[in-house]
Design an enzyme around this catalytic site. Structure first.
Site: not given
Ligand code: MV4
Length: 445
Positions: A116, A164, A201, A208, A275, A288, A292, A295, A336
């Site tokens: 990452k 993830g 931060k 998302h 994403e 990220e 691939r 789903v 789903r």
């Molecule tokens: C974050 C965030 C808030 N701030 N990063 C969750 C999965 C992973 N790819 C990164 N994630 C998150 N990163 C910062 N700086 C909140 C999440 C996060 C989240 C992101 C997407 C969908 C659902 C989530 C649920 C909890 C936290």
């Protein structure tokens, strides 16, 4: 042109790939574990090879067993689906070394996005917005405290080998930092054999939103619009849709351009997903890249009327993409359907499906590998299938979804259907006013 593709996967995605191969006149090889002897992907493929015991490590994750199956069937390409070996750089490389086309990115591309911090550095160089945070790995607790004090709390600690949602820690104030720093490092070491962590931060109540991209072997990239995946529970997506109810033409244009820069920065080949986290002011940040097919690819297929698996195979065969971007022409939603009990903390509910009736009719698509009498094994994920509806408007797609969910009959196992029925009637969901925290406060009636 591929003559024969081996599908290194199971369940609905194996069936999904077999269907497209049939349409393209390509022969298919299924592989299966002893727990999947009676699966539809075994019956629908032209050939099938047993690759081992039920545990994934003995079958769907076992590279020597899969290479042997490729060799004895004379397959010239392998489709990894999602999960299992789909983002395994070594497997992609081993296939290439043996003259087998891996239908996906090269090992090098997977590695560049799998770490990452490396991915984030690549994005900064490419001019893609990233979340402010530490420059690379955190070297000490004192360094972590210093950066957080300067940036302001809350912050989030993430594992560089993670993704993830695995191994993340939110830190609200300095008094929590020591504990969070140590547990994040220990968890990362245990889960990924790599204890490197970094800081960002913390973006509160984000959406998302991800952008589907495709890149070919000649450096062309295009985007195929967004999917909103904010309806998640413990980092498991339950509902995805396209377009996002939060999207504007302007934001799609900007996120689409950023996504193309991201994929272009690693000369990405195949279909993939960028994403993003999107805050309430519509600021968006790279989170990220998924290297691939996902789903939820079906919602994109429905709104742009495009077979993404066919595109993926054509790119792997060396065809050029048009280079054109695509905008949603309709609205699609995917629910789903999992063998889980929504009244009991979504606890897995494997077992035999005694009675089955799947919905149909206008605007309804069901991607599923199950049949009446099928036994959902306890060894793999609990997905029974995906129900996708498509209509001219979001509100009509929700109405069609509610109707289709009402037609669905699955007896013998508990399913997520009651959850989806309640969600489709929820005012906040219907108004499009939700973010990744929405399900934390959602209560089943
Ligand atoms: C974050 C965030 C808030 N701030 N990063 C969750 C999965 C992973 N790819 C990164 N994630 C998150 N990163 C910062 N700086 C909140 C999440 C996060 C989240 C992101 C997407 C969908 C659902 C989530 C649920 C909890 C936290």
């Amino acid at each position: 042109m591929f003559k024969k593709i081996l599908i290194a996967n199971r369940g609905e995605i194996a069936l999904r790939v077999i269907r497209t191969c049939r349409e393209m006149g390509i022969k298919t090889v299924a592989v299966y574990s002893t727990a999947d002897r009676d699966s539809l992907h075994v019956k629908f493929a032209d050939e099938a090879v047993c690759i081992g015991k039920p545990q994934s490590s003995e079958s769907y994750l076992n590279i020597p067993h899969i290479m042997a199956a490729i060799e004895i069937t004379n397959a010239d390409a392998v489709h990894p689906g999602y999960g299992f070996l789909a983002e395994n750089a070594k497997f992609s490389q081993i296939c290439a070394d043996h003259g087998i086309k891996f239908i996906g990115p090269t090992g090098d591309m997977i590695n560049k996005m799998g770490d990452k911090i490396t991915a984030k550095e690549t994005m900064i160089r490419a001019g893609v917005p990233v979340i402010p945070g530490s420059e690379g790995l955190l070297g000490s607790l004192e360094e972590a405290k210093g950066i957080a004090r300067e940036m302001g709390y809350p912050v989030i600690l993430k594992a560089t080998a993670g993704g993830g949602g695995k191994g993340m820690r939110i830190v609200w104030e300095e008094s929590e930092m020591e504990r969070a720093y140590n547990t994040a490092k220990a968890e990362a070491a245990a889960a990924f054999k790599n204890d490197g962590i970094y800081m960002e931060k913390f973006v509160e109540e984000p959406r998302h939103i991800e952008i589907q991209v495709a890149g070919d072997q000649y450096g062309n990239v295009c985007h195929l619009s967004e999917r909103d995946c904010s309806i998640q529970r413990r980092h498991q997506k339950l509902v995805e849709e396209s377009p996002s109810p939060f999207m504007t033409r302007d934001l799609r244009e900007k996120m689409g351009e950023a996504a193309k820069k991201a994929a272009g920065a690693i000369n990405y080949e195949s279909v993939g997903t960028i994403e993003f986290l999107v805050d309430k002011h519509r600021n968006f940040y790279f989170m990220e890249m998924n290297t691939r097919i996902q789903v939820e690819h079906c919602v994109t297929e429905e709104v742009i009327n495009f077979d993404l698996i066919k595109e993926q195979i054509k790119i792997a065969m060396g065809e050029k993409i048009s280079g054109m971007d695509y905008e949603p022409q309709q609205h699609a939603i995917e629910c789903r359907i999992n063998a889980e009990d929504p009244y009991n903390d979504f606890r897995p509910s494997p077992g035999r499906i005694s009675v089955l009736h799947q919905p149909g009719g206008h605007g309804v698509r069901v991607d599923s590998h199950v049949y009446a009498g099928y036994v959902i094994p306890p060894y793999y994920d609990s997905m029974i299938g995906k129900l996708i509806t498509v209509a001219r408007t979001r509100s009509e797609a929700i109405d069609t979804m509610y109707r289709a969910l009402s037609e669905y009959v699955i007896e013998g196992v508990k399913t997520t259907i009651p959850f989806h029925l309640q969600l489709m009637q929820n005012e906040r969901f219907r108004s499009g006013d939700f973010n990744t925290k929405f399900l934390e406060s959602f209560k089943m009636q």
